[in-house]
Write a protein that holds these residues in place. Structure first.
Motif, PDB file in Angstrom:
ATOM      1  N   ARG A  94       0.726  -1.218   0.054  1.00 57.39           N
ATOM      2  CA  ARG A  94       0.020   0.073  -0.193  1.00 57.39           C
ATOM      3  C   ARG A  94       0.997   1.418   0.009  1.00 57.39           C
ATOM      4  O   ARG A  94       0.676   2.284  -0.665  1.00 57.39           O
ATOM      5  CB  ARG A  94      -0.769  -0.037   1.152  1.00 57.39           C
ATOM      6  N   ALA A  95       1.870   1.169   0.796  1.00 52.01           N
ATOM      7  CA  ALA A  95       2.718   2.329   0.979  1.00 52.01           C
ATOM      8  C   ALA A  95       3.452   2.633  -0.373  1.00 52.01           C
ATOM      9  O   ALA A  95       3.518   3.743  -0.790  1.00 52.01           O
ATOM     10  CB  ALA A  95       4.004   2.335   2.018  1.00 52.01           C
ATOM     11  N   LEU A  96       3.923   1.502  -0.855  1.00 54.01           N
ATOM     12  CA  LEU A  96       4.572   1.537  -2.344  1.00 54.01           C
ATOM     13  C   LEU A  96       3.952   2.155  -3.302  1.00 54.01           C
ATOM     14  O   LEU A  96       4.322   3.037  -4.141  1.00 54.01           O
ATOM     15  CB  LEU A  96       5.146   0.124  -2.493  1.00 54.01           C
ATOM     16  N   SER A  97       2.618   1.899  -3.496  1.00 54.93           N
ATOM     17  CA  SER A  97       1.670   2.321  -4.488  1.00 54.93           C
ATOM     18  C   SER A  97       1.670   3.949  -4.306  1.00 54.93           C
ATOM     19  O   SER A  97       1.709   4.437  -5.313  1.00 54.93           O
ATOM     20  CB  SER A  97       0.297   1.623  -4.190  1.00 54.93           C
ATOM     21  N   THR A  98       1.331   4.298  -3.077  1.00 55.70           N
ATOM     22  CA  THR A  98       1.111   5.477  -3.036  1.00 55.70           C
ATOM     23  C   THR A  98       2.492   6.225  -3.175  1.00 55.70           C
ATOM     24  O   THR A  98       2.424   7.461  -3.829  1.00 55.70           O
ATOM     25  CB  THR A  98       0.693   5.680  -1.442  1.00 55.70           C
ATOM     26  N   ALA A  99       3.554   5.967  -2.801  1.00 53.67           N
ATOM     27  CA  ALA A  99       4.966   6.559  -2.804  1.00 53.67           C
ATOM     28  C   ALA A  99       5.265   6.653  -4.312  1.00 53.67           C
ATOM     29  O   ALA A  99       5.547   7.601  -4.882  1.00 53.67           O
ATOM     30  CB  ALA A  99       5.873   5.946  -2.093  1.00 53.67           C
ATOM     31  N   GLU A 100       5.109   5.700  -5.017  1.00 54.89           N
ATOM     32  CA  GLU A 100       5.375   5.629  -6.364  1.00 54.89           C
ATOM     33  C   GLU A 100       4.486   6.692  -7.030  1.00 54.89           C
ATOM     34  O   GLU A 100       5.146   7.328  -8.055  1.00 54.89           O
ATOM     35  CB  GLU A 100       5.188   4.083  -7.061  1.00 54.89           C
ATOM     36  N   ASN A 101       3.218   6.517  -6.995  1.00 53.11           N
ATOM     37  CA  ASN A 101       2.402   7.614  -7.853  1.00 53.11           C
ATOM     38  C   ASN A 101       2.613   8.932  -7.305  1.00 53.11           C
ATOM     39  O   ASN A 101       2.205   9.898  -8.340  1.00 53.11           O
ATOM     40  CB  ASN A 101       1.009   7.067  -7.340  1.00 53.11           C
ATOM     41  N   ASN A 102       3.297   9.201  -6.441  1.00 55.29           N
ATOM     42  CA  ASN A 102       3.397  10.516  -5.770  1.00 55.29           C
ATOM     43  C   ASN A 102       4.840  11.006  -5.903  1.00 55.29           C
ATOM     44  O   ASN A 102       5.432  11.952  -5.298  1.00 55.29           O
ATOM     45  CB  ASN A 102       2.655  10.892  -4.632  1.00 55.29           C
ATOM     46  N   LEU A 104       7.500   9.884  -4.367  1.00 57.32           N
ATOM     47  CA  LEU A 104       8.123  10.037  -2.886  1.00 57.32           C
ATOM     48  C   LEU A 104       9.241   9.236  -2.958  1.00 57.32           C
ATOM     49  O   LEU A 104       9.351   7.922  -2.455  1.00 57.32           O
ATOM     50  CB  LEU A 104       7.236   9.820  -1.899  1.00 57.32           C
ATOM     51  N   HIS A 105      10.454   9.450  -3.490  1.00 60.12           N
ATOM     52  CA  HIS A 105      11.439   8.682  -3.736  1.00 60.12           C
ATOM     53  C   HIS A 105      12.333   8.121  -2.756  1.00 60.12           C
ATOM     54  O   HIS A 105      12.495   6.846  -2.651  1.00 60.12           O
ATOM     55  CB  HIS A 105      12.570   9.343  -4.779  1.00 60.12           C
ATOM     56  N   GLU A 106      12.253   9.001  -1.549  1.00 66.15           N
ATOM     57  CA  GLU A 106      12.883   8.364  -0.531  1.00 66.15           C
ATOM     58  C   GLU A 106      12.339   7.241   0.420  1.00 66.15           C
ATOM     59  O   GLU A 106      12.811   6.426   0.643  1.00 66.15           O
ATOM     60  CB  GLU A 106      13.424   9.702   0.491  1.00 66.15           C
ATOM     61  N   GLU A 107      10.967   7.674   0.245  1.00 69.57           N
ATOM     62  CA  GLU A 107      10.051   6.631   1.063  1.00 69.57           C
ATOM     63  C   GLU A 107       9.963   5.295   0.083  1.00 69.57           C
ATOM     64  O   GLU A 107       9.877   4.208   0.789  1.00 69.57           O
ATOM     65  CB  GLU A 107       8.601   7.172   0.942  1.00 69.57           C
ATOM     66  N   VAL A 108      10.274   5.333  -1.299  1.00 69.44           N
ATOM     67  CA  VAL A 108      10.302   4.183  -2.149  1.00 69.44           C
ATOM     68  C   VAL A 108      11.365   3.328  -1.923  1.00 69.44           C
ATOM     69  O   VAL A 108      11.296   2.119  -1.678  1.00 69.44           O
ATOM     70  CB  VAL A 108      10.050   4.720  -3.542  1.00 69.44           C
ATOM     71  N   CYS A 109      12.480   4.133  -1.429  1.00 68.03           N
ATOM     72  CA  CYS A 109      13.573   3.327  -1.246  1.00 68.03           C
ATOM     73  C   CYS A 109      13.742   2.592   0.123  1.00 68.03           C
ATOM     74  O   CYS A 109      13.930   1.406   0.241  1.00 68.03           O
ATOM     75  CB  CYS A 109      14.838   4.419  -1.046  1.00 68.03           C
ATOM     76  N   SER A 110      13.180   3.237   1.087  1.00 71.17           N
ATOM     77  CA  SER A 110      12.630   2.507   2.354  1.00 71.17           C
ATOM     78  C   SER A 110      11.880   1.581   2.269  1.00 71.17           C
ATOM     79  O   SER A 110      12.022   0.544   2.845  1.00 71.17           O
ATOM     80  CB  SER A 110      12.201   3.386   3.449  1.00 71.17           C
ATOM     81  N   ILE A 111      10.654   1.628   1.359  1.00 65.17           N
ATOM     82  CA  ILE A 111       9.905   0.244   1.221  1.00 65.17           C
ATOM     83  C   ILE A 111      10.668  -0.770   0.663  1.00 65.17           C
ATOM     84  O   ILE A 111      10.191  -1.900   1.114  1.00 65.17           O
ATOM     85  CB  ILE A 111       8.661   0.954   0.684  1.00 65.17           C
ATOM     86  N   TYR A 112      11.227  -0.249  -0.377  1.00 67.94           N
ATOM     87  CA  TYR A 112      12.006  -1.435  -1.065  1.00 67.94           C
ATOM     88  C   TYR A 112      13.005  -2.377  -0.002  1.00 67.94           C
ATOM     89  O   TYR A 112      13.000  -3.541   0.255  1.00 67.94           O
ATOM     90  CB  TYR A 112      12.817  -1.131  -2.330  1.00 67.94           C
ATOM     91  N   ASN A 113      13.466  -1.534   0.744  1.00 69.23           N
ATOM     92  CA  ASN A 113      14.312  -1.964   1.891  1.00 69.23           C
ATOM     93  C   ASN A 113      13.517  -2.666   2.871  1.00 69.23           C
ATOM     94  O   ASN A 113      14.018  -3.889   3.378  1.00 69.23           O
ATOM     95  CB  ASN A 113      15.318  -0.908   2.648  1.00 69.23           C
ATOM     96  N   ASN A 114      12.388  -2.385   3.221  1.00 70.92           N
ATOM     97  CA  ASN A 114      11.629  -3.009   4.279  1.00 70.92           C
ATOM     98  C   ASN A 114      11.081  -4.393   3.658  1.00 70.92           C
ATOM     99  O   ASN A 114      10.976  -5.483   4.265  1.00 70.92           O
ATOM    100  CB  ASN A 114      10.342  -2.231   4.697  1.00 70.92           C
ATOM    101  N   ILE A 115      10.528  -4.436   2.283  1.00 73.11           N
ATOM    102  CA  ILE A 115      10.395  -5.653   1.497  1.00 73.11           C
ATOM    103  C   ILE A 115      11.308  -6.567   1.529  1.00 73.11           C
ATOM    104  O   ILE A 115      11.173  -7.726   1.829  1.00 73.11           O
ATOM    105  CB  ILE A 115       9.642  -5.265   0.451  1.00 73.11           C
ATOM    106  N   ALA A 116      12.651  -6.071   1.265  1.00 77.37           N
ATOM    107  CA  ALA A 116      13.759  -7.069   1.292  1.00 77.37           C
ATOM    108  C   ALA A 116      14.144  -7.566   2.606  1.00 77.37           C
ATOM    109  O   ALA A 116      14.354  -8.845   2.646  1.00 77.37           O
ATOM    110  CB  ALA A 116      15.048  -6.176   0.834  1.00 77.37           C
ATOM    111  N   ARG A 117      13.922  -6.783   3.728  1.00 75.23           N
ATOM    112  CA  ARG A 117      13.950  -7.683   4.875  1.00 75.23           C
ATOM    113  C   ARG A 117      12.859  -8.549   5.478  1.00 75.23           C
ATOM    114  O   ARG A 117      13.294  -9.566   5.932  1.00 75.23           O
ATOM    115  CB  ARG A 117      13.948  -6.494   5.944  1.00 75.23           C
TER     116      ARG A 117
END
Length: 309
Positions: A94-102, A104-117
């Motif tokens: 959910r966070a990734l969808s909102t961040a990518e659509n808007n 929010l590059h820093e948040e996209v990075c953090s979300i990818y990191n969290n999904i990786a974890r």
């Protein structure tokens, strides 16, 4: 928050909230409630955290994209600690969808990191590395240098879960970057990574020096999420080398610290790891003890969240 002054974070958030209410600014109210929720999360008050997050959600929807993204990131983060990875991925996506659509590059990075974890915790290390690499790619593209150290450290940890020892250059590069940028609070986690490296290379005496230094720094600085991940990285390597006595000492040291400091969020993941450890050793009573503790601590957190979200 950046300087880890959590009490100051809450004081400023409360002041911001009152000002935003006076000025009838819903977006700023939402941000303030989010920051207040983060404060309560760090203090393991999940009820107060959930109440603040609920208010932040209601004030953010539908246009405060940054706060909505951060709220979903945080809920995904919490569920990853209870090992409810289905929920963790749901909120992360959910966070990734909102961040990518808007954008929010820093948040996209953090979300990818969290999904990786999340995939790292599921022992899906090949999938995890894909997300780590994507996070690194975006951080470089948009010059988000403050995040690079996180991603490189987690990528190194992920690689060593494959029992790979081809990691020395990466660890030296991380150390060099930390010294150059003055990011000294990363020293503790990096010491732990070196300890894992030396365990895998059968140099336990050097590993012990590194993990004792690393643990002392993590405990003194109250870097609690790193402390838990450090425990899991170290015990994973030690169990691989059949050094079960040393692994047990680290489990118990971490458990004592988390319980004494009432770090409720870190306990479900640790209890589950310890139950698996004692199951492998055939110690049925301890296996059952920690499995029950895992279920109880997980349910306590998730029951609060499910009432609000």
């Amino acid at each position: 928050y950046t300087f880890k002054d959590i009490e100051k974070t809450n004081t400023l958030a409360e002041e911001a909230l009152h000002l935003a209410i006076d000025l009838n600014q819903s977006d700023e109210q939402a941000t303030a409630y989010y920051n207040i929720g983060v404060y309560h999360l760090y203090n393991n008050d999940f009820l107060a955290c959930a109440e603040a997050y609920e208010k932040a959600f209601s004030l953010s929807f539908p246009k405060n994209h940054l706060t909505l993204t951060r709220l979903n990131i945080s809920l995904g983060y919490i569920y990853s600690f209870t090992h409810n990875f289905e929920k963790a991925l749901e909120y992360s996506n959910r966070a990734l969808s909102t961040a990518e659509n808007n954008h929010l590059h820093e948040e996209v990075c953090s979300i990818y990191n969290n999904i990786a974890r999340i995939h790292h915790n599921l022992e899906e290390y090949d999938i995890a590395v894909q997300y780590f690499n994507e996070a690194l790619k975006i951080s470089k593209e948009y010059n988000l240098t403050s995040l690079n150290t996180f991603f490189h450290m987690y990528a190194a940890s992920n690689k060593m879960k494959h029992y790979s020892t081809d990691i020395e250059k990466s660890l030296l590069a991380i150390e060099s970057h930390i010294e150059k940028k003055g990011e000294l609070w990363f020293i503790g986690p990096v010491k732990i990574l070196w300890a894992v490296y030396y365990i895998l290379n059968d140099t336990f005496d050097v590993a012990e020096i590194n993990y004792n230094i690393g643990y002392e720094i993590l405990e003194e600085d109250h870097l609690l999420s790193y402390l838990l991940e450090s425990c899991l990285d170290l015990t994973h390597a030690l169990e691989y080398k059949n050094m079960n006595e040393e692994a047990e000492k680290i489990y118990l040291r971490t458990l004592n610290y988390l319980e004494e400091n009432k770090v409720v969020l870190g306990l479900p993941k640790l209890y589950l790891a310890m139950s698996k450890f004692y199951s492998k050793k055939g110690q049925v009573a301890l296996y059952q003890k920690y499995l029950r503790s895992y279920v109880k601590s997980k349910e306590e957190i998730e029951n609060i969240l499910s009432h609000y979200f």
